[in-house]
Design an enzyme around this catalytic site. Structure first.
Site, PDB file in Angstrom:
ATOM      1  N   LEU A  38       0.810  -1.219   0.000  1.00  0.00           N
ATOM      2  CA  LEU A  38       0.000   0.000   0.000  1.00  0.00           C
ATOM      3  C   LEU A  38       0.840   1.265   0.000  1.00  0.00           C
ATOM      4  CD1 LEU A  38      -2.705  -1.048   2.635  1.00  0.00           C
ATOM      5  CD2 LEU A  38      -2.944  -1.018   0.144  1.00  0.00           C
ATOM      6  N   GLY A  39       2.028   1.199   0.576  1.00  0.00           N
ATOM      7  CA  GLY A  39       2.857   2.394   0.646  1.00  0.00           C
ATOM      8  C   GLY A  39       4.200   2.093   1.270  1.00  0.00           C
ATOM      9  N   GLU A  40       5.113   3.050   1.109  1.00  0.00           N
ATOM     10  CA  GLU A  40       6.442   2.895   1.683  1.00  0.00           C
ATOM     11  C   GLU A  40       7.005   4.280   1.980  1.00  0.00           C
ATOM     12  OE1 GLU A  40      10.480   0.243   0.928  1.00  0.00           O
ATOM     13  OE2 GLU A  40       8.990   0.469  -0.668  1.00  0.00           O
ATOM     14  N   GLY A  41       7.762   4.371   3.064  1.00  0.00           N
ATOM     15  CA  GLY A  41       8.359   5.646   3.446  1.00  0.00           C
ATOM     16  C   GLY A  41       9.473   5.435   4.440  1.00  0.00           C
ATOM     17  N   GLY A  48       9.015   2.760   7.099  1.00  0.00           N
ATOM     18  CA  GLY A  48       8.943   1.360   6.719  1.00  0.00           C
ATOM     19  C   GLY A  48       7.949   1.174   5.592  1.00  0.00           C
ATOM     20  N   LYS A  75       1.772  -2.730   8.991  1.00  0.00           N
ATOM     21  CA  LYS A  75       2.907  -1.807   8.874  1.00  0.00           C
ATOM     22  C   LYS A  75       4.143  -2.477   9.460  1.00  0.00           C
ATOM     23  CE  LYS A  75       3.324   2.022  11.455  1.00  0.00           C
ATOM     24  NZ  LYS A  75       3.147   3.423  11.896  1.00  0.00           N
ATOM     25  N   ASP A 133       0.946  15.604  15.214  1.00  0.00           N
ATOM     26  CA  ASP A 133       1.363  15.545  13.808  1.00  0.00           C
ATOM     27  C   ASP A 133       0.151  15.427  12.887  1.00  0.00           C
ATOM     28  OD1 ASP A 133       3.254  15.654  11.793  1.00  0.00           O
ATOM     29  OD2 ASP A 133       3.623  13.488  11.784  1.00  0.00           O
TER      30      ASP A 133
END
Length: 411
Positions: free
Chosen positions: A94-97, A100, A117, A211
């Site tokens: 679904l995603g990466e950053g 992780g 995650k 945040d």
């Protein structure tokens, strides 16, 4: 206790499993014997039963077994950390950053979807990094709200920590705005009420998110009608004068008192400021304090310099933004007043606006000991305290340059 059918796997080997019946007055020893027989384990082998989080079961635990949660039979060895992940089937990333990666998984037993995650252990360089991960786990375990992502489980693997979370299939609000343009005011009233009510719930629990930004607001599903707040990694506990201190956050959403070092304690007013920045963006398509350089962004925030909303935006939103984006945190609207305002004009669009004080009409707030600003003027506040120590701060200074969503709105 009524009878329940429970799946039991051999510890570390999901190819071997069985289904057992757990009924009232059953002892742990009887359950283990049943599992050994069905999994063809020698009856003389001393075995243990673990839950999916690696906790060893006792007789008292049998009354609280969840039939959707598998158990693991160990032949004396310690719980295999990889067993927890083996009950999930990967579907897609679904995603990466920097945090992780996030993957979509399906539970093999109950077929429910979940977002997993993974935070690599080698990415946790300092003690603060480790504390942040475990603090997020602690915070999410205690939060139960329809507009806050739910943490189902968290466990360590050999080289990473895994969060098993509620899957939000609608994607990030920020990405949606970039692709489809701004949402209508009708939609924003609905979404805004959810957002503020969720944050009020957090504040009532003494938790400050710290945040809040559009990237941390997800849509629950493709209908885009329900939002979920995520990423409590730098959340802090509100305890008055003894609140946790931190300068961390995303620059475009950080309150001025943090940047000027006046007060960086965890406080509800920090989240209120961030909500104001998000509302402004959702209404105008641009961030209220966005500029080319970091120094100029800081100067605009600490001086509370932002352009008024476009005249095409209805008047109640103008008043709301003026009530939230105030440099003096003591004068910012609280979550309850914001909720009352949103509900009033969501259902009574023609309701008259109450008279505003001069203070509300001015972007900056007169503070004790400072010269009064004339109506429409902005008090100047130096940004030097923050600039001088910027290299020591854990601040996300820039998001990638975003497109002006006003130019992408579909007809």
């Amino acid at each position: 206790m009524e009878s329940n059918r429970v799946n039991v796997f051999l510890n570390g080997d999901l190819n071997k499993k069985c289904e057992v019946t757990v009924h009232g007055h059953m002892t742990l020893s009887e359950l283990v014997s049943d599992c050994k027989e069905k999994l063809d384990v020698d009856s003389h082998t001393k075995c243990k039963l673990f839950d999916s989080g690696g906790g060893e079961l006792s007789d008292d635990d049998l009354d609280y077994l969840n039939p959707d949660e598998p158990l693991f039979l160990s032949r004396g060895e310690e719980f295999s950390k990889d067993s927890s992940i083996l009950v999930y089937e990967p579907i897609k990333q679904l995603g990466e950053g920097g945090f992780g990666s996030v993957w979509l998984y399906e539970h093999k037993i109950n077929k429910n979807l979940a977002a997993l995650k993974f935070v690599p252990l080698d990415s946790l360089i300092s003690a603060d990094d480790v504390n942040r991960v475990y603090a997020e786990i602690g915070v999410l375990r205690g939060l139960r709200h329809p507009n806050i992502v739910q943490l189902y489980d968290a466990f360590p693997l050999r080289d990473k920590i895994c969060f098993v979370m509620e899957y939000c299939g609608g994607g990030e609000m920020q990405q949606y705005l970039e692709e489809h343009g701004p949402i209508s005011e009708d939609e924003l009233y609905h979404i805004g009420c959810q957002m503020v009510e969720a944050i009020k719930y957090c504040h009532d629990m003494k938790i400050i998110h710290r945040d809040l930004k559009l990237e941390n607001i997800l849509f629950s599903n493709d209908s885009k009608t329900q939002i979920k707040i995520v990423d409590f990694g730098i959340a802090g506990m509100f305890a008055g004068a003894h609140s946790e201190r931190s300068d961390a956050g995303s620059l475009l959403y950080i309150a001025p008192e943090v940047l000027t070092k006046e007060d960086n304690r965890a406080n509800p007013v920090l989240d209120i400021w961030s909500i104001g920045c998000m509302f402004y963006y959702l209404l105008s398509g641009v961030h209220p304090f966005e500029y080319e350089t970091q120094e100029e962004i800081i100067r605009k925030i600490v001086n509370c310099e932002y352009q008024p909303l476009p005249n095409t935006v209805s008047r109640p939103w103008h008043k709301l933004i003026r009530g939230i984006l105030r440099r003096n945190p003591r004068r910012r609207w609280g979550s309850l007043r914001i909720i009352e305002h949103l509900y009033k004009y969501r259902f009574e669009r023609d309701a008259s606006l109450s008279p505003e004080s001069e203070e509300e009409r001015s972007p900056a707030i007169n503070e004790p000991g400072k010269k009064s600003a004339r109506p429409g003027k902005v008090l100047k506040v130096t940004a030097k305290p923050m600039e001088q120590g910027l290299h020591n701060k854990k601040i996300e200074t820039h998001s990638p340059r975003k497109k002006d969503v006003r130019k992408n709105s579909k007809k």
